[in-house]
Design a protein around this motif. Sequence first.
Motif, PDB file in Angstrom:
ATOM      1  N   LEU A 158       0.754  -1.078   0.079  1.00  0.00           N
ATOM      2  CA  LEU A 158      -0.163  -0.101   0.109  1.00  0.00           C
ATOM      3  C   LEU A 158       0.894   1.293  -0.063  1.00  0.00           C
ATOM      4  CD1 LEU A 158      -2.678   1.443   0.652  1.00  0.00           C
ATOM      5  CD2 LEU A 158      -2.550   1.266   2.710  1.00  0.00           C
ATOM      6  N   ASP A 159       0.833   2.086  -0.980  1.00  0.00           N
ATOM      7  CA  ASP A 159       1.479   3.185  -1.224  1.00  0.00           C
ATOM      8  C   ASP A 159       0.563   4.633  -1.213  1.00  0.00           C
ATOM      9  OD1 ASP A 159       4.255   4.246  -1.613  1.00  0.00           O
ATOM     10  OD2 ASP A 159       3.004   5.225  -3.198  1.00  0.00           O
ATOM     11  N   VAL A 160       1.131   5.879  -0.944  1.00  0.00           N
ATOM     12  CA  VAL A 160       0.305   6.858  -1.334  1.00  0.00           C
ATOM     13  C   VAL A 160      -0.075   7.291  -2.440  1.00  0.00           C
ATOM     14  CG1 VAL A 160       1.402   8.147   0.754  1.00  0.00           C
ATOM     15  CG2 VAL A 160       2.440   8.239  -1.167  1.00  0.00           C
ATOM     16  N   THR A 161       0.582   6.674  -3.560  1.00  0.00           N
ATOM     17  CA  THR A 161       0.115   6.825  -4.987  1.00  0.00           C
ATOM     18  C   THR A 161      -1.227   6.278  -5.070  1.00  0.00           C
ATOM     19  OG1 THR A 161       1.538   4.741  -5.645  1.00  0.00           O
ATOM     20  CG2 THR A 161       2.487   7.019  -5.675  1.00  0.00           C
ATOM     21  N   TRP A 162      -1.558   5.232  -4.270  1.00  0.00           N
ATOM     22  CA  TRP A 162      -2.871   4.543  -4.524  1.00  0.00           C
ATOM     23  C   TRP A 162      -3.846   5.471  -4.436  1.00  0.00           C
ATOM     24  CZ3 TRP A 162      -2.838  -1.142  -2.465  1.00  0.00           C
ATOM     25  CH2 TRP A 162      -1.881  -1.623  -2.967  1.00  0.00           C
ATOM     26  N   LEU A 163      -3.738   6.580  -3.586  1.00  0.00           N
ATOM     27  CA  LEU A 163      -4.814   7.432  -3.344  1.00  0.00           C
ATOM     28  C   LEU A 163      -4.812   8.615  -4.224  1.00  0.00           C
ATOM     29  CD1 LEU A 163      -6.827   6.969  -0.834  1.00  0.00           C
ATOM     30  CD2 LEU A 163      -4.407   5.830  -0.502  1.00  0.00           C
ATOM     31  N   ALA A 164      -4.076   8.537  -5.229  1.00  0.00           N
ATOM     32  CA  ALA A 164      -4.187   9.904  -6.147  1.00  0.00           C
ATOM     33  C   ALA A 164      -5.480  10.148  -6.694  1.00  0.00           C
ATOM     34  CB  ALA A 164      -3.030   9.314  -7.454  1.00  0.00           C
ATOM     35  N   GLY A 165      -6.424   9.195  -6.826  1.00  0.00           N
ATOM     36  CA  GLY A 165      -7.716   9.620  -7.353  1.00  0.00           C
ATOM     37  C   GLY A 165      -8.770   9.872  -6.368  1.00  0.00           C
ATOM     38  N   GLY A 166      -8.087   9.896  -5.041  1.00  0.00           N
ATOM     39  CA  GLY A 166      -9.166  10.000  -3.979  1.00  0.00           C
ATOM     40  C   GLY A 166      -9.344   8.584  -3.052  1.00  0.00           C
ATOM     41  N   TRP A 167     -10.032   9.009  -1.959  1.00  0.00           N
ATOM     42  CA  TRP A 167     -10.233   7.624  -0.944  1.00  0.00           C
ATOM     43  C   TRP A 167     -11.360   6.845  -1.493  1.00  0.00           C
ATOM     44  CZ3 TRP A 167     -15.104   6.844   0.929  1.00  0.00           C
ATOM     45  CH2 TRP A 167     -15.996   7.811   0.778  1.00  0.00           C
ATOM     46  N   GLU A 168     -12.347   7.440  -2.112  1.00  0.00           N
ATOM     47  CA  GLU A 168     -13.595   6.472  -2.758  1.00  0.00           C
ATOM     48  C   GLU A 168     -13.074   5.447  -3.666  1.00  0.00           C
ATOM     49  OE1 GLU A 168     -16.884   5.381  -5.179  1.00  0.00           O
ATOM     50  OE2 GLU A 168     -15.529   6.817  -5.472  1.00  0.00           O
ATOM     51  N   PRO A 169     -12.377   5.830  -4.733  1.00  0.00           N
ATOM     52  CA  PRO A 169     -11.966   4.695  -5.925  1.00  0.00           C
ATOM     53  C   PRO A 169     -11.247   3.540  -5.111  1.00  0.00           C
ATOM     54  CG  PRO A 169     -11.710   6.712  -6.718  1.00  0.00           C
ATOM     55  CD  PRO A 169     -12.092   7.012  -5.159  1.00  0.00           C
ATOM     56  N   LEU A 170     -10.449   3.765  -3.951  1.00  0.00           N
ATOM     57  CA  LEU A 170      -9.564   2.803  -3.295  1.00  0.00           C
ATOM     58  C   LEU A 170     -10.515   1.821  -2.723  1.00  0.00           C
ATOM     59  CD1 LEU A 170      -7.027   1.145  -3.063  1.00  0.00           C
ATOM     60  CD2 LEU A 170      -6.500   2.871  -1.422  1.00  0.00           C
ATOM     61  N   LEU A 171     -11.263   2.573  -1.820  1.00  0.00           N
ATOM     62  CA  LEU A 171     -12.275   1.769  -1.080  1.00  0.00           C
ATOM     63  C   LEU A 171     -13.270   1.112  -1.815  1.00  0.00           C
ATOM     64  CD1 LEU A 171     -13.964   0.885   1.692  1.00  0.00           C
ATOM     65  CD2 LEU A 171     -14.769   3.106   1.744  1.00  0.00           C
ATOM     66  N   GLY A 190     -12.951  20.241   3.294  1.00  0.00           N
ATOM     67  CA  GLY A 190     -13.668  21.134   2.088  1.00  0.00           C
ATOM     68  C   GLY A 190     -13.287  20.425   0.929  1.00  0.00           C
ATOM     69  N   ASP A 191     -12.790  20.815  -0.116  1.00  0.00           N
ATOM     70  CA  ASP A 191     -12.411  20.407  -1.530  1.00  0.00           C
ATOM     71  C   ASP A 191     -10.882  19.960  -1.364  1.00  0.00           C
ATOM     72  OD1 ASP A 191     -14.760  20.806  -2.393  1.00  0.00           O
ATOM     73  OD2 ASP A 191     -14.326  22.711  -3.098  1.00  0.00           O
ATOM     74  N   SER A 192     -10.128  20.342  -0.257  1.00  0.00           N
ATOM     75  CA  SER A 192      -8.668  19.754  -0.118  1.00  0.00           C
ATOM     76  C   SER A 192      -8.602  18.500   0.633  1.00  0.00           C
ATOM     77  CB  SER A 192      -7.804  20.854   0.166  1.00  0.00           C
ATOM     78  OG  SER A 192      -8.231  21.398   1.433  1.00  0.00           O
ATOM     79  N   SER A 193      -7.376  17.649   0.556  1.00  0.00           N
ATOM     80  CA  SER A 193      -7.214  16.563   1.464  1.00  0.00           C
ATOM     81  C   SER A 193      -5.427  16.549   1.591  1.00  0.00           C
ATOM     82  CB  SER A 193      -7.723  15.427   0.742  1.00  0.00           C
ATOM     83  OG  SER A 193      -7.132  14.979  -0.404  1.00  0.00           O
ATOM     84  N   THR A 194      -4.955  15.979   2.352  1.00  0.00           N
ATOM     85  CA  THR A 194      -3.693  15.701   2.893  1.00  0.00           C
ATOM     86  C   THR A 194      -3.592  14.289   3.062  1.00  0.00           C
ATOM     87  OG1 THR A 194      -3.824  16.189   5.142  1.00  0.00           O
ATOM     88  CG2 THR A 194      -3.281  17.842   3.753  1.00  0.00           C
ATOM     89  N   ILE A 195      -2.689  13.715   2.614  1.00  0.00           N
ATOM     90  CA  ILE A 195      -2.362  12.253   2.680  1.00  0.00           C
ATOM     91  C   ILE A 195      -0.917  12.047   3.223  1.00  0.00           C
ATOM     92  CG2 ILE A 195      -1.873  10.123   1.362  1.00  0.00           C
ATOM     93  CD1 ILE A 195      -3.550  11.312  -1.091  1.00  0.00           C
ATOM     94  N   GLU A 196      -0.957  11.065   4.293  1.00  0.00           N
ATOM     95  CA  GLU A 196       0.273  10.743   5.051  1.00  0.00           C
ATOM     96  C   GLU A 196       0.224   9.429   5.613  1.00  0.00           C
ATOM     97  OE1 GLU A 196       0.053  13.499   8.308  1.00  0.00           O
ATOM     98  OE2 GLU A 196      -1.858  12.840   9.017  1.00  0.00           O
ATOM     99  N   ARG A 197       1.475   8.861   5.684  1.00  0.00           N
ATOM    100  CA  ARG A 197       1.856   7.540   6.206  1.00  0.00           C
ATOM    101  C   ARG A 197       1.836   7.299   7.844  1.00  0.00           C
ATOM    102  NH1 ARG A 197       3.376   2.478   4.327  1.00  0.00           N
ATOM    103  NH2 ARG A 197       3.466   3.244   2.083  1.00  0.00           N
ATOM    104  N   LEU A 198       1.303   6.514   8.286  1.00  0.00           N
ATOM    105  CA  LEU A 198       1.354   6.341   9.654  1.00  0.00           C
ATOM    106  C   LEU A 198       2.235   5.200  10.276  1.00  0.00           C
ATOM    107  CD1 LEU A 198      -2.441   6.889  10.815  1.00  0.00           C
ATOM    108  CD2 LEU A 198      -0.445   8.579  10.468  1.00  0.00           C
TER     109      LEU A 198
END
Length: 217
Positions: free
Chosen positions: A17-30, A207-215
């Motif tokens: 799992l990598d942050v690049t998987w979220l490039a299209g947003g959270w919903e497509p990956l879920l 809002g319309d923005s998001s941040t992605i981070e590895r924990l």
Amino acid sequence: MADPDNSPRSVDEDEQLDVTWLAGGWEPLLRHWIEQATARGVAEPGAMVLATVSLADGTPRPVARTVLCRGLSPEGVVFYTNFDSAKGAQLAAVPYAAVTFLWTPLGRQVHVRGAVQRVSAETTAAYWHARPRDSQLGAWASHQSQPIASRAELERELAQVIARFDDVDEIPVPPNWGGFLLRPDEVEFWQERHARLHNRIRVRITGDSSTIERLQP
């Protein structure tokens, strides 16, 4: 007893799992993970644990139960219930919730947290009329979360509802039944890895923005 840490999994250790998987947003990956769980034969891949807050005794207390995801879009996750149920009352008092999807055979989880609001009457009606008739009758018969003396009494309630709607082709939506939309402000994807060095990636939405981070695991 078998050691749960050594229980068999169908986890692909080469798929990280990598942050690049979220490039299209959270919903497509879920959605993709639900589809993969479905393809792998996971029972109830849309099941999710819903956590709410109870203020019944004046002290905030967490309450959790399993419900089914009945809608997924970039706006959020949708589920349906009786508004007079325990969770319906809790969501009315504290309109914030968290859900967890768990697919143990795949070694994956997703946590979604955010504000909750009722869906439109039109959205509820569209889902309601797609439900099996037996499910509609059950919703009318049950005063969800309320005590009842016996199973026999519950079945008598159902028999009365069946008789009431016997000549009705299209059963109406109960006035106290409908959907909730959980609009996420945080979504976390979790992937099981060796030695408990699991992959965790969190999406924070404002809002319309998001941040992605590895924990860290």
